[in-house]
Write an enzyme that holds these catalytic residues in place. Sequence first.
Site, mmCIF file in Angstrom:
data_model
loop_
_atom_site.group_PDB
_atom_site.id
_atom_site.type_symbol
_atom_site.label_atom_id
_atom_site.label_comp_id
_atom_site.label_asym_id
_atom_site.label_seq_id
_atom_site.Cartn_x
_atom_site.Cartn_y
_atom_site.Cartn_z
ATOM 1 N N ASP A 96 46.048 63.016 63.353
ATOM 2 C CA ASP A 96 47.273 62.669 64.075
ATOM 3 C C ASP A 96 48.378 63.700 63.817
ATOM 4 O O ASP A 96 48.415 64.340 62.765
ATOM 5 C CB ASP A 96 47.706 61.289 63.579
ATOM 6 N N HIS B 226 58.247 55.754 66.290
ATOM 7 C CA HIS B 226 57.439 55.622 65.075
ATOM 8 C C HIS B 226 58.149 54.789 64.014
ATOM 9 O O HIS B 226 59.367 54.820 63.911
ATOM 10 C CB HIS B 226 57.126 57.004 64.493
ATOM 11 N N ASN C 268 48.385 53.723 69.044
ATOM 12 C CA ASN C 268 48.477 54.122 67.636
ATOM 13 C C ASN C 268 49.193 53.066 66.809
ATOM 14 O O ASN C 268 50.315 52.646 67.144
ATOM 15 C CB ASN C 268 49.222 55.450 67.516
#
Length: 284
Positions: free
Chosen positions: A82, A179, A229
């Site tokens: 990643d 994120h 993800n």
Amino acid sequence: MPKAKVKDILTYATENRFGVAAINTLNIETVKYVIEAAERERVPIIVQFYPGFSDYTDLKHLAFAACNMAEKASIPVGVHLDHSVTYEIAVGGIRDGFPSVMIDGSTKPFQENVELTKNVVRVAKVFGIDVEAELGHVGNGDNIDAIDNMNYYTKVEDAVRFVEQAGCDSLAIAVGNAHGPYVKTPNLDLERIYAIRKKVNIPLVLHGCSDIPEEQIKEAVNLGMSKFNIATEYFRTMYQSIEKRINNHEFEGNGVKLMYDIKEEMIDFVIQKIRLLNPNKYSM
């Protein structure tokens, strides 16, 4: 079975309208639990690693272990590196044995991102490695601007040009996702997902899926997102499971039994994400 190519897993998911959980892992245990959850549910899965964890475990050790476990699994398991933010990290991941890598040039101007991605793709194709790229920029959830500022979002016309020029196998897009933990509940731009899916012919990736409301995730699946993800929630589950047992003094001084005992909660977490991303399978 032989370890699966991430590109093939995502292409199959795109064609069959389900989402693939791509779980960030840290060590042997976290990889094992992801694969076991997928085996119980009989669906493909992706295990991936963040290069920033290389000080914890050398990436080549993680790549070897994950690929070995993927080859022994009874369902397709992809292994992915990643967020490589430089050419050197991405190519280093290829050298270290990752069959799929991400090159993240999303903070760069459009053409620099294209050239960086093209350079990684050029090396990757020699070795049969899959490449994920990012266009638009997915920032951090602790910054409201990163969530709400539409200047960071992926533009449809740019996505079309980028895929044509860069030659990547999948594309991460920015649509209000971020994120890490969110300081406010995200509100995905679902219309943008739909518009990009109509115009781009490779699988689409959604980063920062931890704590996005389930209804939004389901709709993103229905609109054609393929790779989801997940990191923050998985590691949070690990922490909370350990914390509970320590506070209860269940395994006083016995770290081995402690690690054994968190297994089922970790697996159950992944199973719930798998079911969320496969609405057609589990609604029947």
